[in-house]
Write a protein that holds these residues in place. Structure first.
Motif, PDB file in Angstrom:
ATOM      1  N   ASN A 163       0.835  -1.201   0.000  1.00  0.00           N
ATOM      2  CA  ASN A 163       0.000   0.000   0.000  1.00  0.00           C
ATOM      3  C   ASN A 163       0.871   1.252   0.000  1.00  0.00           C
ATOM      4  O   ASN A 163       0.609   2.202  -0.748  1.00  0.00           O
ATOM      5  CB  ASN A 163      -0.892   0.048   1.244  1.00  0.00           C
ATOM      6  N   LYS A 192       2.168   1.838  -3.315  1.00  0.00           N
ATOM      7  CA  LYS A 192       1.095   2.227  -4.243  1.00  0.00           C
ATOM      8  C   LYS A 192       0.722   3.710  -4.076  1.00  0.00           C
ATOM      9  O   LYS A 192       0.473   4.396  -5.054  1.00  0.00           O
ATOM     10  CB  LYS A 192      -0.114   1.325  -3.987  1.00  0.00           C
ATOM     11  N   ASP A 202       5.118   6.111   5.413  1.00  0.00           N
ATOM     12  CA  ASP A 202       5.424   6.601   4.063  1.00  0.00           C
ATOM     13  C   ASP A 202       5.244   8.106   3.960  1.00  0.00           C
ATOM     14  O   ASP A 202       4.691   8.742   4.869  1.00  0.00           O
ATOM     15  CB  ASP A 202       4.573   5.860   3.016  1.00  0.00           C
ATOM     16  N   GLN A 244     -12.411   2.261   0.035  1.00  0.00           N
ATOM     17  CA  GLN A 244     -11.273   2.894  -0.638  1.00  0.00           C
ATOM     18  C   GLN A 244     -11.544   4.386  -0.589  1.00  0.00           C
ATOM     19  O   GLN A 244     -12.616   4.834  -0.978  1.00  0.00           O
ATOM     20  CB  GLN A 244     -11.183   2.407  -2.084  1.00  0.00           C
ATOM     21  N   LEU A 302      -6.659  -3.896   4.205  1.00  0.00           N
ATOM     22  CA  LEU A 302      -6.577  -3.435   5.596  1.00  0.00           C
ATOM     23  C   LEU A 302      -7.556  -4.173   6.504  1.00  0.00           C
ATOM     24  O   LEU A 302      -7.296  -4.369   7.686  1.00  0.00           O
ATOM     25  CB  LEU A 302      -6.826  -1.926   5.673  1.00  0.00           C
TER      26      LEU A 302
HETATM   27  P1  ADP Z   1      -6.899  -1.471  -1.406  1.00  0.00           P
HETATM   28  O1  ADP Z   1      -5.514  -0.919  -1.286  1.00  0.00           O
HETATM   29  O2  ADP Z   1      -6.957  -2.811  -2.045  1.00  0.00           O
HETATM   30  O3  ADP Z   1      -7.871  -0.497  -1.971  1.00  0.00           O
HETATM   31  P2  ADP Z   1      -6.859  -1.544   1.501  1.00  0.00           P
HETATM   32  O4  ADP Z   1      -7.849  -2.102   2.450  1.00  0.00           O
HETATM   33  O5  ADP Z   1      -5.461  -2.038   1.568  1.00  0.00           O
HETATM   34  O6  ADP Z   1      -7.465  -1.760   0.064  1.00  0.00           O
HETATM   35  O7  ADP Z   1      -6.840   0.024   1.683  1.00  0.00           O
HETATM   36  C1  ADP Z   1      -8.076   0.738   1.787  1.00  0.00           C
HETATM   37  C2  ADP Z   1      -7.881   2.165   1.399  1.00  0.00           C
HETATM   38  O8  ADP Z   1      -7.078   2.826   2.388  1.00  0.00           O
HETATM   39  C3  ADP Z   1      -7.123   2.362   0.087  1.00  0.00           C
HETATM   40  O9  ADP Z   1      -7.971   2.237  -1.038  1.00  0.00           O
HETATM   41  C4  ADP Z   1      -6.603   3.769   0.270  1.00  0.00           C
HETATM   42  O10 ADP Z   1      -7.623   4.697  -0.020  1.00  0.00           O
HETATM   43  C5  ADP Z   1      -6.297   3.839   1.767  1.00  0.00           C
HETATM   44  N1  ADP Z   1      -4.873   3.562   2.056  1.00  0.00           N
HETATM   45  C6  ADP Z   1      -4.335   2.404   2.488  1.00  0.00           C
HETATM   46  N2  ADP Z   1      -3.010   2.515   2.675  1.00  0.00           N
HETATM   47  C7  ADP Z   1      -2.687   3.772   2.348  1.00  0.00           C
HETATM   48  C8  ADP Z   1      -1.460   4.541   2.345  1.00  0.00           C
HETATM   49  N3  ADP Z   1      -0.299   3.987   2.721  1.00  0.00           N
HETATM   50  N4  ADP Z   1      -1.522   5.825   1.952  1.00  0.00           N
HETATM   51  C9  ADP Z   1      -2.698   6.379   1.575  1.00  0.00           C
HETATM   52  N5  ADP Z   1      -3.872   5.742   1.562  1.00  0.00           N
HETATM   53  C10 ADP Z   1      -3.888   4.468   1.949  1.00  0.00           C
END
Ligand code: ADP
Length: 381
Positions: A147, A150, A174, A193, A209
């Motif tokens: 994540n 990404k 990050d 999301q 998550l």
């Molecule tokens: P996915 O990444 O598959 O959409 P996750 O449950 O891992 O699902 O994350 C849910 C949401 O949390 C992501 O779509 C994003 O909006 C937010 N998110 C997660 N990790 C980060 C991060 N490191 N920085 C910014 N936003 C994040």
């Protein structure tokens, strides 16, 4: 109906629904993994062959990458369902967190293709031995680090750990896009999301998550979010930690440096899917091992009564009167010294337990790479 009868009826119904849910999960896992095993396995073999033209090489890489993405997705859906159904079983062992971090550092050094982002797995000099589920902890860190990669276009990602009052705290920090204040609780809920940026679309299912939270809870800990004051996010998890420095019994996960020479060894493969037999044969060709294969339990047992082999690779879901568990028990009665490795397309945790109870020494779940197969066999042959 009396009150007692009504209660009994409801109890039976709930139990039946529970059974159906497990059966559905197990079947879905099997159905999807079997073809995927063939796709990823043969793609791997194609990639090992002498390159023909650059286009076909790129096609092969696409097959491998897509099947690995698909597998990742299926594993997420399965893990999520297992957590929801209360059917995820942990596999606790003692392992070195320092070694896990060294391994992840190397993986992410190769994985990070963005030259504007630096990813660092911080190490402490103090050896930390955790007694917990290593694969699940690794899964949480990988999820959080993926994540971070990404959602960070440039800057740094730091992955670290420390011990504190009976807990081990792991974090992924990050300098990416961060998360708006009003969404910080929501992100741990399924399918959520929160990216509101219409110019940039991020892939994902919104399950990562939720799974991390479920796993952290099962591990006896928790997960939380804090904003990074340099901009970006900090995700942390805490899990119970009992101080110990005894690491002499830790299993070593050494890379395979040389192809083993098994010219004088024989393996019995019990497997009813012809593609899987072909794949195993191809994966093991370079070791020179002799392979005998049977698609049903009775023929395999008959063979074992008259012949000796160095190892048995047993598919758990063979068709016929006896399944792989029962067949393993019979083989162990006839020749207790022969190690049996279970292999299955069911990725369910109770299979691992059942395999061990039937007498298997180890367990590999499909799809697997040639390296995993050879490494697992090498431990017992
Ligand atoms: P996915 O990444 O598959 O959409 P996750 O449950 O891992 O699902 O994350 C849910 C949401 O949390 C992501 O779509 C994003 O909006 C937010 N998110 C997660 N990790 C980060 C991060 N490191 N920085 C910014 N936003 C994040």
């Amino acid at each position: 109906m009396t009150k007692k009868k009504t209660l009994e009826f409801l109890k039976n119904k709930a139990e039946e629904s529970d059974r159906l849910k497990s059966a559905f999960l197990a079947n879905m896992s099997h159905e999807i993994r079997t073809p995927l095993n063939a796709i990823s396995g043969f793609a791997e073999l194609l990639c090992q062959k002498a390159p023909d033209d650059s286009e076909s090489i790129s096609f092969k890489k696409i097959i491998m990458n897509s099947s690995s993405d698909l597998l990742h997705l299926i594993n997420d859906i399965l893990d999520y369902s297992k957590i929801e159904a209360g059917q995820l079983i942990l596999n606790k062992e003692s392992f070195s967190l320092n070694e896990l971090f060294a391994e992840l550092n190397l993986t992410y050094f190769k994985k990070n293709t963005n030259s504007l982002v630096k990813i660092d797995f911080l190490q402490t000099a103090e050896p930390i031995i955790l007694t917990s589920d290593k694969q699940r902890i690794k899964q949480i860190i990988v999820n959080l680090a993926d994540n971070a990669l990404k959602f960070t276009e440039q800057g740094t990602i730091e992955v670290g750990y420390k011990t504190e009052k009976g807990n081990c705290i792991l974090w992924v920090k990050d300098t990416g896009i961060g998360i708006p204040e009003d969404s910080r609780e929501l992100i741990f809920e399924r399918f959520q999301q929160v990216n509101k940026n219409p110019t940039r679309l991020y892939s994902g299912t919104g399950l990562g998550l939720t799974i991390c939270k479920g796993l952290a809870t099962l591990l006896g800990g928790k997960i939380w979010y804090e904003p990074n004051n340099m901009g970006g996010s900090i995700f942390s998890i805490s899990i119970p930690y009992f101080s110990t420095t005894k690491n002499e019994h830790l299993p070593k996960n050494e890379p395979l440096v040389q192809t083993p020479d098994w010219k004088f060894k024989k393996i019995l493969v019990v497997e009813d899917d012809p593609l899987s037999v072909k794949l195993i044969t191809k994966f093991l060709t370079k070791t020179g091992v002799q392979i005998e294969s049977f698609s049903d339990a009775l023929s395999a047992i008959h063979f074992i009564q008259k012949n000796d082999v160095n190892l048995v690779l047993m598919d758990i879901r063979i068709l016929g009167e006896m399944d792989g568990f029962e067949t393993t028990k019979r083989i162990k009665q006839i020749k207790p010294h022969i190690p049996v490795i279970a292999q299955t397309a069911f990725a369910m945790d109770f299979d691992r337990e059942k395999s061990v109870n039937s007498g298997c020494v180890d367990y590999i779940s499909k799809p697997y790479s040639s390296e995993i197969l050879i490494k697992t066999i090498a431990r017992y042959i």
